[in-house]
Design a protein around this motif. Structure first.
Motif, PDB file in Angstrom:
ATOM      1  N   ASP A  30      -5.126  11.698  -3.691  1.00 51.67           N
ATOM      2  CA  ASP A  30      -4.445  11.511  -2.407  1.00 51.67           C
ATOM      3  C   ASP A  30      -5.343  11.858  -1.225  1.00 51.67           C
ATOM      4  O   ASP A  30      -5.032  11.507  -0.100  1.00 51.67           O
ATOM      5  N   TRP A  45      -6.022   2.487  -8.513  1.00 53.85           N
ATOM      6  CA  TRP A  45      -5.966   3.777  -7.805  1.00 53.85           C
ATOM      7  C   TRP A  45      -4.508   4.217  -7.670  1.00 53.85           C
ATOM      8  O   TRP A  45      -3.734   3.571  -6.996  1.00 53.85           O
ATOM      9  N   THR A  47      -1.778   6.792  -6.302  1.00 55.27           N
ATOM     10  CA  THR A  47      -1.632   7.753  -5.205  1.00 55.27           C
ATOM     11  C   THR A  47      -0.173   7.858  -4.786  1.00 55.27           C
ATOM     12  O   THR A  47       0.653   7.029  -5.183  1.00 55.27           O
ATOM     13  N   SER A  50       0.931   6.669   1.495  1.00 57.66           N
ATOM     14  CA  SER A  50       1.308   5.290   1.815  1.00 57.66           C
ATOM     15  C   SER A  50       1.091   4.982   3.286  1.00 57.66           C
ATOM     16  O   SER A  50       1.790   4.177   3.871  1.00 57.66           O
ATOM     17  N   VAL A  54      -4.724   4.147   3.682  1.00 60.93           N
ATOM     18  CA  VAL A  54      -4.822   3.818   2.253  1.00 60.93           C
ATOM     19  C   VAL A  54      -5.323   2.377   2.076  1.00 60.93           C
ATOM     20  O   VAL A  54      -6.143   2.096   1.198  1.00 60.93           O
ATOM     21  N   ALA A  58      -8.756   1.346   0.225  1.00 59.48           N
ATOM     22  CA  ALA A  58      -8.741   0.414  -0.907  1.00 59.48           C
ATOM     23  C   ALA A  58      -9.698  -0.749  -0.657  1.00 59.48           C
ATOM     24  O   ALA A  58     -10.404  -1.202  -1.558  1.00 59.48           O
ATOM     25  N   THR A  63     -11.233  -1.073  -4.687  1.00 53.30           N
ATOM     26  CA  THR A  63     -10.408  -0.837  -5.873  1.00 53.30           C
ATOM     27  C   THR A  63      -9.655  -2.122  -6.226  1.00 53.30           C
ATOM     28  O   THR A  63      -9.407  -2.972  -5.366  1.00 53.30           O
ATOM     29  N   CYS A  65      -6.546  -2.347  -7.357  1.00 51.30           N
ATOM     30  CA  CYS A  65      -5.189  -2.279  -6.802  1.00 51.30           C
ATOM     31  C   CYS A  65      -4.859  -0.831  -6.458  1.00 51.30           C
ATOM     32  O   CYS A  65      -5.482   0.095  -6.963  1.00 51.30           O
ATOM     33  N   VAL A  66      -3.867  -0.693  -5.583  1.00 49.70           N
ATOM     34  CA  VAL A  66      -3.289   0.619  -5.303  1.00 49.70           C
ATOM     35  C   VAL A  66      -1.980   0.679  -6.077  1.00 49.70           C
ATOM     36  O   VAL A  66      -1.222  -0.286  -6.081  1.00 49.70           O
ATOM     37  N   LEU A  68       1.372   2.915  -6.148  1.00 53.25           N
ATOM     38  CA  LEU A  68       2.157   3.988  -5.540  1.00 53.25           C
ATOM     39  C   LEU A  68       3.094   4.540  -6.607  1.00 53.25           C
ATOM     40  O   LEU A  68       3.968   3.825  -7.097  1.00 53.25           O
ATOM     41  N   VAL A  89      -0.992  -4.087  -4.014  1.00 57.75           N
ATOM     42  CA  VAL A  89      -0.275  -2.816  -4.063  1.00 57.75           C
ATOM     43  C   VAL A  89       0.900  -2.951  -5.030  1.00 57.75           C
ATOM     44  O   VAL A  89       1.724  -3.858  -4.895  1.00 57.75           O
TER      45      VAL A  89
END
Lengths: 108, 141
Positions: A30, A45, A47, A50, A54, A58, A63, A65-66, A68, A89
């Motif tokens: 984070d 990734w 985390t 939000s 972020v 990214a 990366t 994808c993120v 959440l 995301v």
């Protein structure tokens, strides 16, 4: 495994402008500078952050994808930025550890 | 590409959410130039950390990127308060950022260390009350 392959496996789409991207590993964090220093290109990734930074992280850390975790929501204006910047995301209802375990089961 | 290509950006110090605008723009431009993706990644992360620092500590500044055949230079310049103890600031985990900055995910004390990590050469010129100039070079190969 592609980012889009996660969708039927407990992960929900928030934005998916580049679903064909391959995931080569996972990074969790984070603290954004920590992520930029340690995450590898094409990592998924995980985390609970939000905010708008972020999306920038990214993009810059490249990366795949993120993700959440913990059902964290992405505000609409940030979702729009993710679409513009081609950032995938996804969302997971699981806590961070269980989210990572799920990815571990799915990744080759 | 005999003459270096130069990109110049103003970093807005008032708005934390727009930090990263210059880095993302540079990344896009360098992709179009066809630079190696690892060079672009290193450069854009190093530059973003610099941008964030300028927003947190110095009320903005300027960022210049020079692209030559052999290397890319990033020059970040601000008129902020200066860095009292550079050696300390270079240590991972050392931060003077506020709680508000922490809540945004920054202030982990990794900014300058990340800039060093992702550049091949780095120099810091700083004077209290005058400002800070950081130069970073990333080699193409």
């Amino acid at each position: 495994m592609k980012v889009s392959d996660l969708l039927n496996n407990g992960f929900e789409e928030i934005t998916l402008p580049d679903g064909d991207r391959e995931i080569n590993g996972v990074y969790i964090g984070d603290l954004l500078s920590w992520v930029m220093g340690r995450a590898q290109q094409d990592n998924a990734w995980i985390t609970i952050m939000s905010n708008i930074n972020v999306i920038a992280v990214a993009t810059l850390a490249d990366t795949a994808c993120v993700i959440l975790a913990e059902n964290v929501e992405l505000p609409d204006d940030i979702k729009a930025q993710a679409e513009i910047k081609d950032v995938n995301v996804l969302k997971s209802s699981l806590p961070i550890y269980e989210t990572a375990v799920r990815l571990h089961e799915l990744l080759p | 590409m005999s003459e270096p290509l130069v990109f110049h950006y103003e970093v807005d110090g008032s708005d934390f959410t727009s930090a990263g605008t210059a880095s993302v723009a540079v990344k896009k431009s360098l992709r179009q130039l066809g630079l190696p993706s690892e060079v672009i990644r290193k450069l854009s992360i190093a530059m973003y950390e610099g941008e964030i620092n300028m927003v947190i500590h110095a009320n903005g500044g300027t960022a210049d990127v020079l692209v030559t055949e052999d290397y890319v230079d990033i020059i970040l310049k601000d008129s902020g308060p200066g860095i009292p103890d550079v050696e300390k600031a270079m240590q991972e985990g050392y931060s003077t950022a506020t709680a508000e900055i922490h809540s945004l995910g920054f202030g982990a004390g990794m900014g300058l260390p990340n800039m060093k990590r992702y550049s091949d050469e780095m120099s810091i010129e700083t004077e209290l009350g005058v400002g800070t100039t950081i130069k970073m070079r990333i080699h193409m190969n």
